[in-house]
Design a protein around this motif. Structure first.
Motif, PDB file in Angstrom:
ATOM      1  N   UNK A  13       0.856  -1.191   0.000  1.00  0.00           N
ATOM      2  CA  UNK A  13       0.000   0.000   0.000  1.00  0.00           C
ATOM      3  C   UNK A  13       0.888   1.235   0.000  1.00  0.00           C
ATOM      4  N   UNK A  14       0.461   2.246  -0.753  1.00  0.00           N
ATOM      5  CA  UNK A  14       1.222   3.491  -0.809  1.00  0.00           C
ATOM      6  C   UNK A  14       0.326   4.637  -0.356  1.00  0.00           C
ATOM      7  N   UNK A  15       0.867   5.454   0.516  1.00  0.00           N
ATOM      8  CA  UNK A  15       0.143   6.590   1.075  1.00  0.00           C
ATOM      9  C   UNK A  15       0.843   7.868   0.617  1.00  0.00           C
ATOM     10  N   UNK A  16       0.051   8.810   0.152  1.00  0.00           N
ATOM     11  CA  UNK A  16       0.602  10.041  -0.420  1.00  0.00           C
ATOM     12  C   UNK A  16       0.288  11.232   0.496  1.00  0.00           C
ATOM     13  N   UNK A  17       1.209  12.167   0.524  1.00  0.00           N
ATOM     14  CA  UNK A  17       1.099  13.298   1.460  1.00  0.00           C
ATOM     15  C   UNK A  17       1.497  14.616   0.787  1.00  0.00           C
ATOM     16  N   UNK A  18       0.920  15.668   1.327  1.00  0.00           N
ATOM     17  CA  UNK A  18       1.354  17.036   1.008  1.00  0.00           C
ATOM     18  C   UNK A  18       2.043  17.598   2.240  1.00  0.00           C
ATOM     19  N   UNK A  19       3.124  18.307   1.995  1.00  0.00           N
ATOM     20  CA  UNK A  19       3.789  19.014   3.089  1.00  0.00           C
ATOM     21  C   UNK A  19       4.373  20.286   2.486  1.00  0.00           C
ATOM     22  N   UNK A  20       3.752  21.433   2.780  1.00  0.00           N
ATOM     23  CA  UNK A  20       4.207  22.684   2.148  1.00  0.00           C
ATOM     24  C   UNK A  20       5.680  22.983   2.388  1.00  0.00           C
ATOM     25  N   UNK A  21       6.232  22.404   3.444  1.00  0.00           N
ATOM     26  CA  UNK A  21       7.644  22.704   3.723  1.00  0.00           C
ATOM     27  C   UNK A  21       8.586  21.930   2.798  1.00  0.00           C
ATOM     28  N   UNK A  22       8.070  20.924   2.102  1.00  0.00           N
ATOM     29  CA  UNK A  22       8.893  20.183   1.125  1.00  0.00           C
ATOM     30  C   UNK A  22       8.539  20.711  -0.252  1.00  0.00           C
ATOM     31  N   UNK A  23       9.370  21.589  -0.758  1.00  0.00           N
ATOM     32  CA  UNK A  23       9.030  22.284  -1.999  1.00  0.00           C
ATOM     33  C   UNK A  23      10.239  22.546  -2.889  1.00  0.00           C
ATOM     34  N   UNK A  24      11.341  21.869  -2.612  1.00  0.00           N
ATOM     35  CA  UNK A  24      12.547  22.078  -3.411  1.00  0.00           C
ATOM     36  C   UNK A  24      13.397  20.808  -3.303  1.00  0.00           C
ATOM     37  N   UNK A 114       1.055  -6.329   5.252  1.00  0.00           N
ATOM     38  CA  UNK A 114       1.157  -6.933   6.576  1.00  0.00           C
ATOM     39  C   UNK A 114       1.765  -6.010   7.625  1.00  0.00           C
ATOM     40  N   UNK A 115       2.298  -4.879   7.170  1.00  0.00           N
ATOM     41  CA  UNK A 115       2.976  -3.955   8.087  1.00  0.00           C
ATOM     42  C   UNK A 115       2.229  -2.630   8.246  1.00  0.00           C
ATOM     43  N   UNK A 116       0.973  -2.595   7.859  1.00  0.00           N
ATOM     44  CA  UNK A 116       0.256  -1.311   7.853  1.00  0.00           C
ATOM     45  C   UNK A 116       0.089  -0.707   9.246  1.00  0.00           C
ATOM     46  N   UNK A 117       0.222  -1.543  10.265  1.00  0.00           N
ATOM     47  CA  UNK A 117       0.097  -1.023  11.632  1.00  0.00           C
ATOM     48  C   UNK A 117       1.208  -0.022  11.946  1.00  0.00           C
ATOM     49  N   UNK A 118       2.278  -0.054  11.127  1.00  0.00           N
ATOM     50  CA  UNK A 118       3.404   0.855  11.367  1.00  0.00           C
ATOM     51  C   UNK A 118       3.123   2.268  10.875  1.00  0.00           C
ATOM     52  N   UNK A 119       2.108   2.413  10.049  1.00  0.00           N
ATOM     53  CA  UNK A 119       1.898   3.703   9.381  1.00  0.00           C
ATOM     54  C   UNK A 119       1.693   4.844  10.376  1.00  0.00           C
ATOM     55  N   UNK A 120       0.881   4.615  11.384  1.00  0.00           N
ATOM     56  CA  UNK A 120       0.588   5.722  12.315  1.00  0.00           C
ATOM     57  C   UNK A 120       1.868   6.174  13.023  1.00  0.00           C
ATOM     58  N   UNK A 121       2.744   5.234  13.343  1.00  0.00           N
ATOM     59  CA  UNK A 121       4.017   5.608  13.974  1.00  0.00           C
ATOM     60  C   UNK A 121       4.889   6.404  13.003  1.00  0.00           C
ATOM     61  N   UNK A 122       4.907   5.961  11.753  1.00  0.00           N
ATOM     62  CA  UNK A 122       5.707   6.678  10.746  1.00  0.00           C
ATOM     63  C   UNK A 122       5.180   8.102  10.579  1.00  0.00           C
ATOM     64  N   UNK A 123       3.865   8.217  10.458  1.00  0.00           N
ATOM     65  CA  UNK A 123       3.271   9.554  10.274  1.00  0.00           C
ATOM     66  C   UNK A 123       3.569  10.441  11.489  1.00  0.00           C
ATOM     67  N   UNK A 124       3.498   9.842  12.673  1.00  0.00           N
ATOM     68  CA  UNK A 124       3.780  10.629  13.890  1.00  0.00           C
ATOM     69  C   UNK A 124       5.238  11.063  13.904  1.00  0.00           C
ATOM     70  N   UNK A 125       6.123  10.131  13.584  1.00  0.00           N
ATOM     71  CA  UNK A 125       7.557  10.443  13.671  1.00  0.00           C
ATOM     72  C   UNK A 125       8.022  11.422  12.593  1.00  0.00           C
ATOM     73  N   UNK A 126       7.322  11.397  11.464  1.00  0.00           N
ATOM     74  CA  UNK A 126       7.732  12.302  10.376  1.00  0.00           C
ATOM     75  C   UNK A 126       7.076  13.674  10.477  1.00  0.00           C
ATOM     76  N   UNK A 127       6.081  13.787  11.340  1.00  0.00           N
ATOM     77  CA  UNK A 127       5.333  15.055  11.427  1.00  0.00           C
ATOM     78  C   UNK A 127       6.225  16.161  11.977  1.00  0.00           C
TER      79      UNK A 127
END
Lengths: 127, 450
Positions: A13-24, A114-127
């Motif tokens: 599964x692939x999850x896509x994100x916007x982050x205005x601070x990533x722009x270059x 099988x590893x989707x449970x990790x997503x919330x941790x990844x999103x939290x850690x990358x925020x």
């Protein structure tokens, strides 16, 4: 980092994100380094993907170590038509792929289903 | 005995000279077999007439490759055997794609600015175009003129695409190909395959094609390559308009040089007949898939007609990078056994010779599935994955469609730590981001499901 869409198939599964601070290229490289530096992340390698010339003789895709610094990524990007920076590694034991589209500056995280449970941790850690 | 071991013993038992002699005759057989048995033509008389038109161009392309520096000589085969194989695979693919549209697994209607997949397939046109699609490798045609900045560097747009120069009349600026620049020749070959169809309009008509069908074949030849045609996304109307502009530019340039024997291309039907353009989308994807579906084998023929011998036992399969995999590899070409020196040539042949079969079918779930058979999943995995990536790229060029790629290994003897499985799993995760409309199925998935 706002999740905008997701794509799931039978395996990954692939999850896509916007982050205005990533722009270059600079901020994209920094985001990849941040992902590689997450606690409990074992970075594998970084691919600079030449998406423009996928099958062409002049394809400029190249591979860097997963612990490359932002400056090294930027140096490797110099003068090349790279469309995506992609990091693969293991996060908390699960395989994880982190990518930045260098045209739209869209962020993406790919996990095995099988590893989707990790997503919330990844999103939290990358925020 | 598995494939890998058999292959190594076979290759080690023969000297290079013997390999050349033995395999030269097998190459001849291969071509004869291709011509006689590779597919059943839906229009045999027309196909034979097209071969009579196009085969001399393919012979010229061999001579051009021989006379070009390394790059052309070592380029993968794009001559008659390839044209026949492409035709066989294209005819298979177009039937599958048509069925998928009819069953609703590919969209038969399009949103604003897009072009749907169509079902009004013209099999005679598809076959003729597939047989003609690489004649432009014969060179001596035209090339799009790249815009350069003050420092002499090619100008790229914000998407990284090459920017081309325009004439004052709004058409693209073209220049004559210099056959010594093989990269330029290769980059523009789809352009010149289309030109060759238009130059031979009367001969194609004598074979039974109408004027409209000749234009149709020309546009399929043009669109079989993504970059030069401008059709990066087959479902993008904007991309097709760009392609028609380039066709107009080609006709203009040729007619400026040949006022006594002008050629023509009529774009209006493609712009106004939605069903026709939708059919072109389906047909173009079929040719792109057919073109990349190179059923290869050890000691495959190069564009020069010489055989490329890879000693797979010398590949560092655990190298971890393309460079490391092929650095120690023995790779030679021709009877003299000249070494392949350039990284890209070594990579391409190491990867492609490991892909032995390709086919397309409609899966049980209704999804168009492209199956790729890899001889040895543990041989040069990154080079092989790079070649597989070319297949994914063709499917990604029809972005309104959803496709599956099923990878099959004839042999797969993994290490205890699962090194090669890991490599293919990594590849799938990267591909999920690069080619979001393509799902990859690996043999291990079934193990997990069971």
């Amino acid at each position: 980092m706002i999740r905008t869409k997701e794509a799931k198939d039978a395996s990954v599964s692939t999850f896509y994100y916007e982050d205005p601070s990533v722009n270059s290229r600079e901020t994209a490289a920094a985001w990849i380094v941040k992902a590689a530096s997450l606690a409990e992340m074992q970075p594998g390698y970084i691919m600079l993907r030449d998406l423009e010339n996928r099958s062409e003789e002049g394809n400029q895709s190249c591979r860097l170590t997963g612990t490359a610094k932002a400056e090294e990524i930027l140096e490797a990007l110099e003068g090349k038509s790279i469309g995506r920076i992609f990091l693969i590694g293991r996060y908390k034991g699960g395989k994880a792929g982190f990518g930045v589209d260098l045209t739209a500056f869209e962020l993406a995280v790919t996990l095995r289903n099988g590893d989707l449970a990790l997503l919330s941790d990844i999103e939290r850690d990358l925020a | 005995m598995n494939f890998r071991k058999r292959n190594r013993i076979f290759l080690q038992a023969l000297s290079l000279a013997a390999v050349s002699v033995v395999l030269s005759s097998s190459a001849v057989f291969s071509e004869q077999a291709a011509e006689n048995e590779i597919y059943e033509s839906p229009n045999p008389a027309m196909a034979e007439a097209v071969r009579e038109i196009t085969w001399p161009y393919y012979e010229t392309s061999r001579e051009v490759a021989i006379n070009s520096p390394e790059l052309g000589r070592l380029f993968t085969d794009h001559k008659t055997a390839h044209a026949l194989l492409t035709t066989a695979k294209t005819l298979e693919a177009v039937q599958v794609l048509k069925e998928a549209v009819e069953k609703g697994s590919l969209p038969g209607t399009a949103k604003q600015g897009h072009v749907a997949f169509g079902t009004s397939i013209d099999m005679a046109v598809v076959e003729g175009a597939a047989l003609s699609h690489d004649t432009g490798m014969s060179g001596s045609g035209y090339a799009l003129t790249e815009a350069v900045d003050e420092a002499g560097n090619t100008v790229k747009d914000e998407n990284g695409s090459t920017v081309y120069e325009y004439l004052e009349n709004g058409l693209y600026a073209l220049h004559h190909e210099d056959n010594s620049q093989f990269t330029e020749l290769r980059s523009n070959h789809s352009f010149n395959s289309a030109l060759i169809v238009l130059i031979n309009r009367e001969r194609y008509k004598a074979a039974g094609y109408s004027d409209e069908q000749v234009d149709h074949m020309a546009i399929l030849c043009m669109a079989h390559s993504k970059s030069t045609s401008g059709v990066r996304d087959l479902n993008s109307r904007e991309d097709w308009l760009l392609c028609f502009d380039r066709m107009d530019s080609l006709v203009y340039a040729y007619n400026q040089d040949h006022p006594d024997a002008p050629i023509s291309f009529e774009r209006t039907p493609f712009e106004q007949d939605e069903d026709l353009l939708a059919a072109v989308v389906t047909e173009s994807l079929a040719i792109r898939v057919g073109d990349v579906s190179r059923d290869s084998h050890p000691d495959a023929e190069a564009q020069s007609g010489e055989l490329v011998h890879i000693d797979r036992s010398t590949i560092d399969d655990h190298g971890g990078s393309i460079e490391a995999e092929i650095e120690p590899m023995t790779a030679v070409i021709g009877e003299e056994g000249d070494e392949l020196l350039h990284l890209k040539d070594r990579q391409v042949h190491a990867g492609e010779q490991n892909i032995t079969m390709n086919r397309m079918y409609l899966g049980d779930d209704g999804v168009v599935t492209h199956e790729i058979t890899v001889a040895d999943g543990c041989s040069a995995p990154l080079c092989t994955q790079s070649s597989i990536g070319d297949h994914l790229g063709e499917l990604y060029s029809a972005r309104d469609g959803q496709f599956a790629v099923s990878i099959v290994f004839e042999s797969f003897e993994d290490d205890e730590d699962g090194f090669f499985r890991e490599s293919y799993e990594d590849f799938r995760m990267m591909a999920a981001q690069d080619y979001p409309n393509v799902t990859i199925h690996l043999p291990f998935d079934e193990e997990e499901e069971s």
